[in-house]
Design a protein around this motif. Structure first.
Motif, PDB file in Angstrom:
ATOM      1  N   PRO A 168       0.809  -1.233   0.000  1.00 39.60           N
ATOM      2  CA  PRO A 168       0.000   0.000   0.000  1.00 39.60           C
ATOM      3  C   PRO A 168       0.841   1.281   0.000  1.00 39.60           C
ATOM      4  O   PRO A 168       0.507   2.246  -0.690  1.00 39.60           O
ATOM      5  N   ILE A 169       1.928   1.267   0.736  1.00 39.89           N
ATOM      6  CA  ILE A 169       2.801   2.441   0.792  1.00 39.89           C
ATOM      7  C   ILE A 169       3.444   2.674  -0.576  1.00 39.89           C
ATOM      8  O   ILE A 169       3.480   3.798  -1.084  1.00 39.89           O
ATOM      9  N   ILE A 170       3.935   1.605  -1.159  1.00 43.87           N
ATOM     10  CA  ILE A 170       4.592   1.721  -2.462  1.00 43.87           C
ATOM     11  C   ILE A 170       3.588   2.106  -3.541  1.00 43.87           C
ATOM     12  O   ILE A 170       3.888   2.940  -4.406  1.00 43.87           O
ATOM     13  N   ASP A 171       2.393   1.573  -3.473  1.00 43.88           N
ATOM     14  CA  ASP A 171       1.350   1.967  -4.436  1.00 43.88           C
ATOM     15  C   ASP A 171       1.069   3.464  -4.352  1.00 43.88           C
ATOM     16  O   ASP A 171       0.912   4.140  -5.375  1.00 43.88           O
ATOM     17  N   ASN A 172       1.024   3.981  -3.136  1.00 46.84           N
ATOM     18  CA  ASN A 172       0.794   5.415  -2.949  1.00 46.84           C
ATOM     19  C   ASN A 172       1.935   6.231  -3.545  1.00 46.84           C
ATOM     20  O   ASN A 172       1.707   7.230  -4.231  1.00 46.84           O
ATOM     21  N   LEU A 173       3.155   5.796  -3.305  1.00 46.84           N
ATOM     22  CA  LEU A 173       4.307   6.499  -3.867  1.00 46.84           C
ATOM     23  C   LEU A 173       4.287   6.462  -5.394  1.00 46.84           C
ATOM     24  O   LEU A 173       4.583   7.468  -6.051  1.00 46.84           O
ATOM     25  N   LEU A 174       3.917   5.330  -5.957  1.00 47.15           N
ATOM     26  CA  LEU A 174       3.836   5.220  -7.416  1.00 47.15           C
ATOM     27  C   LEU A 174       2.736   6.101  -7.986  1.00 47.15           C
ATOM     28  O   LEU A 174       2.894   6.691  -9.062  1.00 47.15           O
ATOM     29  N   ASP A 175       1.621   6.208  -7.268  1.00 46.34           N
ATOM     30  CA  ASP A 175       0.561   7.129  -7.702  1.00 46.34           C
ATOM     31  C   ASP A 175       1.073   8.564  -7.709  1.00 46.34           C
ATOM     32  O   ASP A 175       0.751   9.339  -8.612  1.00 46.34           O
ATOM     33  N   GLU A 176       1.860   8.903  -6.708  1.00 48.23           N
ATOM     34  CA  GLU A 176       2.446  10.241  -6.674  1.00 48.23           C
ATOM     35  C   GLU A 176       3.425  10.440  -7.831  1.00 48.23           C
ATOM     36  O   GLU A 176       3.494  11.531  -8.401  1.00 48.23           O
ATOM     37  N   HIS A 177       4.141   9.410  -8.188  1.00 46.77           N
ATOM     38  CA  HIS A 177       5.033   9.511  -9.345  1.00 46.77           C
ATOM     39  C   HIS A 177       4.239   9.912 -10.588  1.00 46.77           C
ATOM     40  O   HIS A 177       4.713  10.714 -11.393  1.00 46.77           O
TER      41      HIS A 177
ATOM     42  N   PHE B 237       4.406  21.347  -7.549  1.00 48.24           N
ATOM     43  CA  PHE B 237       5.325  20.242  -7.793  1.00 48.24           C
ATOM     44  C   PHE B 237       6.342  20.145  -6.651  1.00 48.24           C
ATOM     45  O   PHE B 237       6.554  19.075  -6.084  1.00 48.24           O
ATOM     46  N   CYS B 238       6.949  21.267  -6.306  1.00 50.30           N
ATOM     47  CA  CYS B 238       7.984  21.270  -5.267  1.00 50.30           C
ATOM     48  C   CYS B 238       7.408  20.913  -3.898  1.00 50.30           C
ATOM     49  O   CYS B 238       8.032  20.163  -3.142  1.00 50.30           O
ATOM     50  N   GLU B 239       6.228  21.427  -3.585  1.00 52.06           N
ATOM     51  CA  GLU B 239       5.602  21.109  -2.309  1.00 52.06           C
ATOM     52  C   GLU B 239       5.273  19.628  -2.211  1.00 52.06           C
ATOM     53  O   GLU B 239       5.534  18.985  -1.197  1.00 52.06           O
ATOM     54  N   LYS B 240       4.703  19.084  -3.290  1.00 56.41           N
ATOM     55  CA  LYS B 240       4.384  17.651  -3.303  1.00 56.41           C
ATOM     56  C   LYS B 240       5.658  16.809  -3.243  1.00 56.41           C
ATOM     57  O   LYS B 240       5.685  15.762  -2.609  1.00 56.41           O
ATOM     58  N   LEU B 241       6.698  17.268  -3.899  1.00 57.20           N
ATOM     59  CA  LEU B 241       7.959  16.526  -3.888  1.00 57.20           C
ATOM     60  C   LEU B 241       8.527  16.449  -2.469  1.00 57.20           C
ATOM     61  O   LEU B 241       9.011  15.395  -2.051  1.00 57.20           O
ATOM     62  N   LEU B 242       8.459  17.535  -1.730  1.00 56.09           N
ATOM     63  CA  LEU B 242       8.952  17.520  -0.348  1.00 56.09           C
ATOM     64  C   LEU B 242       8.170  16.515   0.496  1.00 56.09           C
ATOM     65  O   LEU B 242       8.756  15.752   1.269  1.00 56.09           O
ATOM     66  N   ARG B 243       6.845  16.488   0.352  1.00 58.16           N
ATOM     67  CA  ARG B 243       6.027  15.518   1.090  1.00 58.16           C
ATOM     68  C   ARG B 243       6.333  14.092   0.633  1.00 58.16           C
ATOM     69  O   ARG B 243       6.364  13.161   1.433  1.00 58.16           O
ATOM     70  N   HIS B 244       6.558  13.941  -0.654  1.00 55.84           N
ATOM     71  CA  HIS B 244       6.888  12.634  -1.229  1.00 55.84           C
ATOM     72  C   HIS B 244       8.205  12.118  -0.633  1.00 55.84           C
ATOM     73  O   HIS B 244       8.304  10.942  -0.261  1.00 55.84           O
ATOM     74  N   ILE B 245       9.169  12.970  -0.529  1.00 55.46           N
ATOM     75  CA  ILE B 245      10.462  12.588   0.050  1.00 55.46           C
ATOM     76  C   ILE B 245      10.276  12.153   1.497  1.00 55.46           C
ATOM     77  O   ILE B 245      10.860  11.152   1.928  1.00 55.46           O
ATOM     78  N   ASP B 246       9.453  12.880   2.236  1.00 58.34           N
ATOM     79  CA  ASP B 246       9.176  12.495   3.629  1.00 58.34           C
ATOM     80  C   ASP B 246       8.569  11.100   3.707  1.00 58.34           C
ATOM     81  O   ASP B 246       8.942  10.295   4.565  1.00 58.34           O
ATOM     82  N   LYS B 247       7.639  10.792   2.805  1.00 57.47           N
ATOM     83  CA  LYS B 247       7.012   9.470   2.781  1.00 57.47           C
ATOM     84  C   LYS B 247       8.036   8.385   2.469  1.00 57.47           C
ATOM     85  O   LYS B 247       8.011   7.308   3.050  1.00 57.47           O
ATOM     86  N   GLU B 248       8.925   8.669   1.537  1.00 55.12           N
ATOM     87  CA  GLU B 248       9.965   7.697   1.197  1.00 55.12           C
ATOM     88  C   GLU B 248      10.897   7.468   2.379  1.00 55.12           C
ATOM     89  O   GLU B 248      11.287   6.337   2.655  1.00 55.12           O
ATOM     90  N   GLU B 249      11.229   8.528   3.076  1.00 55.26           N
ATOM     91  CA  GLU B 249      12.098   8.369   4.249  1.00 55.26           C
ATOM     92  C   GLU B 249      11.422   7.523   5.313  1.00 55.26           C
ATOM     93  O   GLU B 249      12.069   6.702   5.964  1.00 55.26           O
ATOM     94  N   GLU B 250      10.128   7.700   5.491  1.00 53.54           N
ATOM     95  CA  GLU B 250       9.376   6.867   6.438  1.00 53.54           C
ATOM     96  C   GLU B 250       9.394   5.407   6.008  1.00 53.54           C
ATOM     97  O   GLU B 250       9.537   4.510   6.832  1.00 53.54           O
ATOM     98  N   LEU B 251       9.247   5.175   4.719  1.00 54.88           N
ATOM     99  CA  LEU B 251       9.304   3.815   4.191  1.00 54.88           C
ATOM    100  C   LEU B 251      10.655   3.184   4.508  1.00 54.88           C
ATOM    101  O   LEU B 251      10.724   2.048   4.997  1.00 54.88           O
ATOM    102  N   PHE B 252      11.723   3.913   4.273  1.00 54.80           N
ATOM    103  CA  PHE B 252      13.053   3.350   4.496  1.00 54.80           C
ATOM    104  C   PHE B 252      13.331   3.136   5.977  1.00 54.80           C
ATOM    105  O   PHE B 252      14.092   2.231   6.339  1.00 54.80           O
ATOM    106  N   LYS B 253      12.715   3.927   6.832  1.00 54.91           N
ATOM    107  CA  LYS B 253      12.854   3.684   8.274  1.00 54.91           C
ATOM    108  C   LYS B 253      12.207   2.366   8.665  1.00 54.91           C
ATOM    109  O   LYS B 253      12.677   1.689   9.580  1.00 54.91           O
ATOM    110  N   LYS B 254      11.126   2.002   7.981  1.00 51.06           N
ATOM    111  CA  LYS B 254      10.419   0.754   8.290  1.00 51.06           C
ATOM    112  C   LYS B 254      11.240  -0.472   7.941  1.00 51.06           C
ATOM    113  O   LYS B 254      11.045  -1.538   8.502  1.00 51.06           O
ATOM    114  N   ILE B 255      12.117  -0.312   6.979  1.00 51.02           N
ATOM    115  CA  ILE B 255      12.907  -1.468   6.568  1.00 51.02           C
ATOM    116  C   ILE B 255      14.264  -1.362   7.208  1.00 51.02           C
ATOM    117  O   ILE B 255      15.048  -2.183   7.279  1.00 51.02           O
TER     118      ILE B 255
END
Length: 85
Positions: free
Chosen positions: A35-44, A67-85
Motif C-alpha cells: 500500500p505504501i509503495i502503491d501510494n508512492l507510485l501514484d504520486e510519481h 510540484f515542489c511542495e508535493k515533492l517535499l512531502r513525497h520525500i518524507d514518505k519515502e524516508e518513512e518507508l526506508f525507516k520501516k525497513i
C-alpha cells in the motif's frame, strides 16, 4: 525552467530507479509494503504529468510550486518507508 531542468538531469532517473529496482526489491522482501509503495507510485504519476504539462505550457509558477511542495512531502514518505525497513 529550473524544475524541468532538475527533473531531466536528476529526478527522472531517480524515479525510474525506484520504480524498476528499489520498489520491486522492497516488495520481494516484504509484501506488506504494497500500500505504501502503491501510494508512492501514484504520486510519481502526478510528477510525470506535471512535468509534461510544464514542458507543454512552460514552467508556470503555480504548477512549479505545487510540484515542489508535493515533492517535499513525497520525500518524507519515502524516508518513512526506508525507516520501516
Amino acid at each position: 525552467k529550473d524544475v524541468v531542468d532538475v527533473w531531466d538531469k536528476e529526478l527522472k532517473h531517480h524515479f525510474q530507479e525506484e520504480e524498476n529496482v528499489v520498489f520491486p526489491s522492497l516488495l520481494k522482501k516484504d509484501k506488506s509494503l504494497q500500500p505504501i509503495i502503491d501510494n508512492l507510485l501514484d504520486e510519481h504519476k502526478f510528477f510525470y504529468s506535471a512535468i509534461t504539462e510544464m514542458k507543454r505550457i512552460g514552467n508556470c509558477n503555480n504548477l512549479s510550486v505545487m510540484f515542489c511542495e508535493k515533492l517535499l512531502r513525497h520525500i518524507d514518505k519515502e524516508e518513512e518507508l526506508f525507516k520501516k525497513i
